[in-house]
Design a protein around this motif. Structure first.
Motif, short mmCIF file in Angstrom:
data_model
loop_
_atom_site.label_atom_id
_atom_site.label_comp_id
_atom_site.label_asym_id
_atom_site.label_seq_id
_atom_site.Cartn_x
_atom_site.Cartn_y
_atom_site.Cartn_z
N PHE A 214 0.94 -1.05 0.11
CA PHE A 214 0.08 0.06 -0.02
C PHE A 214 0.78 1.10 -0.04
O PHE A 214 1.53 1.38 0.92
CB PHE A 214 -0.98 0.00 1.22
CG PHE A 214 -1.86 -1.23 1.07
CD1 PHE A 214 -3.24 -0.82 0.87
CD2 PHE A 214 -1.64 -2.50 1.31
CE1 PHE A 214 -4.31 -1.83 0.90
CE2 PHE A 214 -2.68 -3.45 1.44
CZ PHE A 214 -3.97 -3.15 1.14
N LEU A 215 0.86 1.94 -1.22
CA LEU A 215 1.60 3.18 -1.36
C LEU A 215 0.96 4.37 -1.22
O LEU A 215 -0.06 4.46 -1.88
CB LEU A 215 2.58 3.16 -2.64
CG LEU A 215 3.47 1.64 -2.67
CD1 LEU A 215 3.79 1.78 -4.07
CD2 LEU A 215 4.47 1.65 -1.48
N ALA A 216 1.40 5.50 -0.67
CA ALA A 216 0.81 6.71 -0.53
C ALA A 216 1.67 7.71 -1.60
O ALA A 216 2.87 7.96 -1.20
CB ALA A 216 1.04 7.28 0.80
N PRO A 217 1.22 7.93 -2.65
CA PRO A 217 2.06 9.05 -3.48
C PRO A 217 2.55 10.12 -2.82
O PRO A 217 1.74 10.86 -2.37
CB PRO A 217 1.07 9.23 -4.49
CG PRO A 217 -0.02 7.96 -4.58
CD PRO A 217 0.03 7.72 -3.25
N ALA A 218 3.78 10.59 -2.96
CA ALA A 218 4.42 11.49 -2.42
C ALA A 218 5.63 12.04 -2.99
O ALA A 218 6.60 11.15 -3.32
CB ALA A 218 4.67 11.52 -0.70
N VAL A 219 6.09 13.46 -3.08
CA VAL A 219 7.50 13.74 -3.61
C VAL A 219 8.57 13.08 -2.49
O VAL A 219 9.70 12.76 -3.15
CB VAL A 219 7.34 15.42 -3.64
CG1 VAL A 219 8.98 15.55 -4.06
CG2 VAL A 219 6.43 15.64 -4.75
N ALA A 220 8.18 12.97 -1.50
CA ALA A 220 9.23 12.44 -0.45
C ALA A 220 9.54 11.03 -0.34
O ALA A 220 10.17 10.41 0.15
CB ALA A 220 9.02 12.86 0.78
N GLY A 221 8.63 10.24 -1.27
CA GLY A 221 8.52 8.65 -1.31
C GLY A 221 9.99 8.10 -1.59
O GLY A 221 10.75 8.65 -2.55
N GLU A 222 10.33 6.85 -0.87
CA GLU A 222 11.55 6.32 -1.24
C GLU A 222 11.26 5.16 -2.09
O GLU A 222 12.02 4.56 -2.70
CB GLU A 222 12.24 5.90 -0.17
CG GLU A 222 12.79 7.16 0.68
CD GLU A 222 13.40 6.80 1.84
OE1 GLU A 222 13.49 5.67 2.47
OE2 GLU A 222 14.47 7.60 2.19
N ASP A 223 10.10 4.84 -2.45
CA ASP A 223 9.68 3.75 -3.42
C ASP A 223 9.17 4.51 -4.81
O ASP A 223 8.73 5.53 -4.71
CB ASP A 223 8.51 3.02 -2.75
CG ASP A 223 8.91 1.72 -1.68
OD1 ASP A 223 9.54 2.38 -0.80
OD2 ASP A 223 8.54 0.74 -1.83
N THR A 224 9.52 3.57 -5.90
CA THR A 224 9.06 4.03 -7.08
C THR A 224 8.10 3.03 -7.52
O THR A 224 8.53 1.99 -7.37
CB THR A 224 10.28 4.18 -8.08
OG1 THR A 224 11.30 5.25 -7.66
CG2 THR A 224 9.80 4.74 -9.39
N PHE A 225 6.88 3.40 -7.90
CA PHE A 225 6.16 2.27 -8.49
C PHE A 225 5.70 3.04 -9.79
O PHE A 225 5.77 3.85 -10.31
CB PHE A 225 4.78 2.29 -7.51
CG PHE A 225 3.91 3.25 -7.60
CD1 PHE A 225 2.58 3.42 -8.38
CD2 PHE A 225 3.92 4.55 -6.86
CE1 PHE A 225 1.74 4.14 -8.38
CE2 PHE A 225 3.18 5.52 -6.82
CZ PHE A 225 2.03 5.42 -7.66
N ALA A 226 5.17 1.69 -10.68
CA ALA A 226 4.88 1.96 -11.94
C ALA A 226 3.36 1.86 -12.00
O ALA A 226 2.69 0.77 -11.36
CB ALA A 226 5.37 0.45 -12.88
N ASP A 227 2.62 2.61 -12.69
CA ASP A 227 1.31 2.66 -12.95
C ASP A 227 0.87 2.83 -14.36
O ASP A 227 1.28 3.63 -15.14
CB ASP A 227 0.77 4.29 -11.94
CG ASP A 227 -0.60 3.96 -11.76
OD1 ASP A 227 -1.31 3.18 -12.00
OD2 ASP A 227 -1.18 5.01 -11.34
N CYS A 228 0.00 1.81 -14.69
CA CYS A 228 -0.45 1.90 -16.10
C CYS A 228 -1.66 2.95 -16.47
O CYS A 228 -2.63 2.68 -15.72
CB CYS A 228 -0.90 0.43 -16.56
SG CYS A 228 -1.31 0.45 -18.33
N PRO A 229 -1.57 3.63 -17.11
CA PRO A 229 -2.64 4.84 -17.40
C PRO A 229 -3.89 4.21 -18.23
O PRO A 229 -5.04 4.77 -18.47
CB PRO A 229 -2.24 6.08 -18.13
CG PRO A 229 -0.94 5.26 -18.77
CD PRO A 229 -0.41 4.11 -18.07
N ALA A 230 -3.68 2.93 -18.77
CA ALA A 230 -4.44 2.32 -19.86
C ALA A 230 -5.41 1.27 -19.04
O ALA A 230 -6.32 0.58 -19.57
CB ALA A 230 -3.90 1.77 -21.00
N CYS A 231 -4.81 0.75 -17.85
CA CYS A 231 -5.52 -0.46 -17.26
C CYS A 231 -5.37 -0.31 -15.77
O CYS A 231 -4.80 0.72 -15.32
CB CYS A 231 -5.17 -1.65 -17.76
SG CYS A 231 -3.25 -2.21 -17.33
#
Length: 563
Positions: A214-231
């Motif tokens: 469970f990731l909270a999007p934030a500029v200070a985040g240390e995790d990078t996640f990939a998100d698909c805009p089409a699905c």
């Protein structure tokens, strides 16, 4: 009756300037607003306002965990070495573990997570399938010896965490317990007011199979996640996969090329006038001391974190100049997979069978072209090891992926029988025979959630808490002298009697401007001001988030704030 906290008696010291060592917004504001204070690198004290927020988050977590039938326990933080040695995590955690000895020489650790200990508790308490399923949880201080503690309470060496564990006799039961936790987490983060994404993840040192973050999007985040805009695909970049697609093309024979002074991909591509993507990069690493080659397209980088996850619990490190000594088959800067002796060859799926490459010829100042995977060299194992980039194909639909930064606030795992096997956690089954128990592990970073909320909700003036976890429901400000202070205290007592949590600023000798600045900085969701119309019994109510203001009588203000 709710508490009315007077600012004149509250231990809080607000700061006008950011701490010199603070980089992230949450670090700056939590210190400036008097919520936390630093004791040492990665070690923080929670002051009264911060403790209230921390407790409110814990309350929400407890309520939702109790709602799914989980039972709260409290296990020790000081743990014996033996269970972690049995699970191999004494070695796997490496330098992250705080290790210590007692006066008799017995070895202990400060718990980073508690799978082993919970397994032993259940082994001691549960004997039959009739006693299962069971879900246990605790909210407790955890310890990890971070190499670079930073970002305030986002990455500390000591932190508050909720960890829970499920115990079932069947895989179907585990799936149900996992689903219950997943739904509970969605309710928890919704109540906390967090914007979050659920993404596929890797299990790492935790072990097990299915895993989601469970990731909270934030500029200070240390995790990078990939998100698909089409699905609806979303994954931590360490969990993004690339499909292995063999190529059926005819290629000419291997041809050696004179390439002096081209030991890097950049110099080689420039010398030959070819794109870096046409070359094959061969990174040499040591896996538990054994030299291993990792092949990726020349325009991509090897993600050492992903490689380490794939090869865990083995230790992965880069080779050094000394490792080439006595190895005539390894020519630094000119290594190619064809003809490698006694070197295991791993490759990213982009180096698929049938693909042709320009790569090292295992001779100084020499490369080779038309080196074909599956024809001129074999890949011992394919692993997704490249650093994921914006625009890489979505594993689900093929559209280009977007990359975003985020803070990990929760992680859930289907552990399976890893720890049950280690500690022989069996119960008597329905058929009268022993049945091996299967487990799930579920974590929420409680102190980290404080920082994540600060990152997502703060503005230029300061913190801006959601009502559910704010240190008070309303911040009453006496913007003047005796008359305003009398009105502020009167309405505060009435609100407290009605069950509203009140923080009232009645400090003498403090200017209205300082009080207003502190109210904005502290971030209680409603600010009620006894100001210029106090003689008329009129107050100003300001919504901290929207900035909207309206004038209300005392009775109207009480009715509004107790609605």
């Amino acid at each position: 009756m709710a508490q009315v906290q007077r600012m004149s008696r509250l231990m809080v010291k607000t700061l006008r300037d950011d701490p010199a060592d603070a980089e992230t917004l949450s670090h700056k504001l939590l210190v400036r607003a008097g919520y936390v204070r630093r004791n040492a690198a990665g070690i923080w004290s929670w002051l009264p306002l911060g403790k209230k927020v921390l407790d409110n988050i814990s309350r929400v977590v407890r309520e939702e965990m109790d709602a799914i039938g989980a039972q709260e326990v409290l296990l020790p933080a000081l743990l014996p070495k033996e269970p972690y040695e049995a699970s191999a995590r004494w070695e796997e955690y490496g330098d992250l573990l705080f290790r210590l000895k007692d006066r008799k020489g017995g070895e202990y650790l400060l718990g980073p997570t508690h799978e082993e200990i919970f397994t032993l508790v259940v082994k001691d308490q549960v004997a039959s399938y009739k006693d299962l399923p069971v879900m246990l949880y605790q909210i407790q201080t955890k310890y990890r010896d971070e190499a670079r503690p930073r970002s305030g309470v986002l990455r500390g060496r000591e932190f508050q965490m909720k960890d829970s564990y499920s115990f079932d006799t069947t895989d179907e039961g585990l799936a149900e317990s996992y689903a219950l936790h997943r739904a509970a987490y969605q309710k928890i983060f919704a109540r906390l007011g967090l914007d979050y994404r659920i993404v596929s993840a890797v299990s790492g040192a935790m072990g097990g199979s299915a895993s989601e973050e469970f990731l909270a999007p934030a500029v200070a985040g240390e995790d990078t996640f990939a998100d698909c805009p089409a699905c609806d695909y979303a994954a931590n970049t360490e969990a993004v996969t690339f499909e292995l697609k063999p190529v059926s093309e005819e290629h000419g024979p291997v041809e050696e090329l004179d390439t002096p002074d081209t030991p890097t991909i950049e110099t080689l591509a420039r010398h030959l006038g070819v794109p870096a993507s046409a070359t094959l990069k061969n990174l040499l690493v040591k896996v538990d001391g054994e030299i291993v080659a990792v092949g990726v397209p020349g325009d991509r980088e090897v993600d050492l974190g992903k490689l380490g996850e794939h090869l865990a619990p083995a230790v992965v490190e880069l080779v050094t100049a000394e490792d080439f000594e006595g190895r005539g088959d390894l020519v630094r800067g000119y290594v190619g997979p064809q003809g490698l002796e006694k070197v295991r060859y791993l490759a990213d799926p982009r180096v698929a069978p049938g693909t042709a490459w320009v790569t090292g010829a295992n001779k100084a100042d020499t490369h080779a072209k038309n080196v074909v995977a599956g024809r001129d060299f074999e890949v011992d194992e394919y692993l997704d090891v490249v650093v994921v980039e914006e625009g890489d194909p979505c594993p689900s639909c093929g559209a280009g992926l977007k990359l975003d930064r985020a803070i990990e606030i929760g992680h859930i795992f289907q552990l399976g029988r890893k720890y049950a096997d280690t500690f022989q956690l069996d119960v008597l089954g329905q058929q009268g025979k022993p049945v091996r128990v299967t487990m799930g592990s579920y974590g929420i970073g409680v102190s980290r959630a404080v920082a994540a909320l600060a990152e997502q909700s703060a503005d230029e003036q300061g913190l801006c808490w959601p009502k559910e976890i704010a240190p008070a429901d309303v911040h009453v400000v006496a913007a003047g002298k005796a008359l305003q202070t009398e009105l502020a205290l009167d309405v505060s007592e009435k609100l407290g009697a009605a069950g509203v949590r009140v923080l009232v600023d009645e400090r003498a000798g403090v200017s209205p401007g300082v009080k207003f600045t502190d109210a904005e900085l502290i971030g209680v969701p409603q600010i009620l001001v006894a100001g210029r119309r106090s003689a008329e019994g009129v107050l100003e109510l300001k919504d901290r988030r929207t900035g909207e203001r309206e004038e209300l009588t005392v009775d109207e203000a009480i009715a509004r704030l107790t609605a």
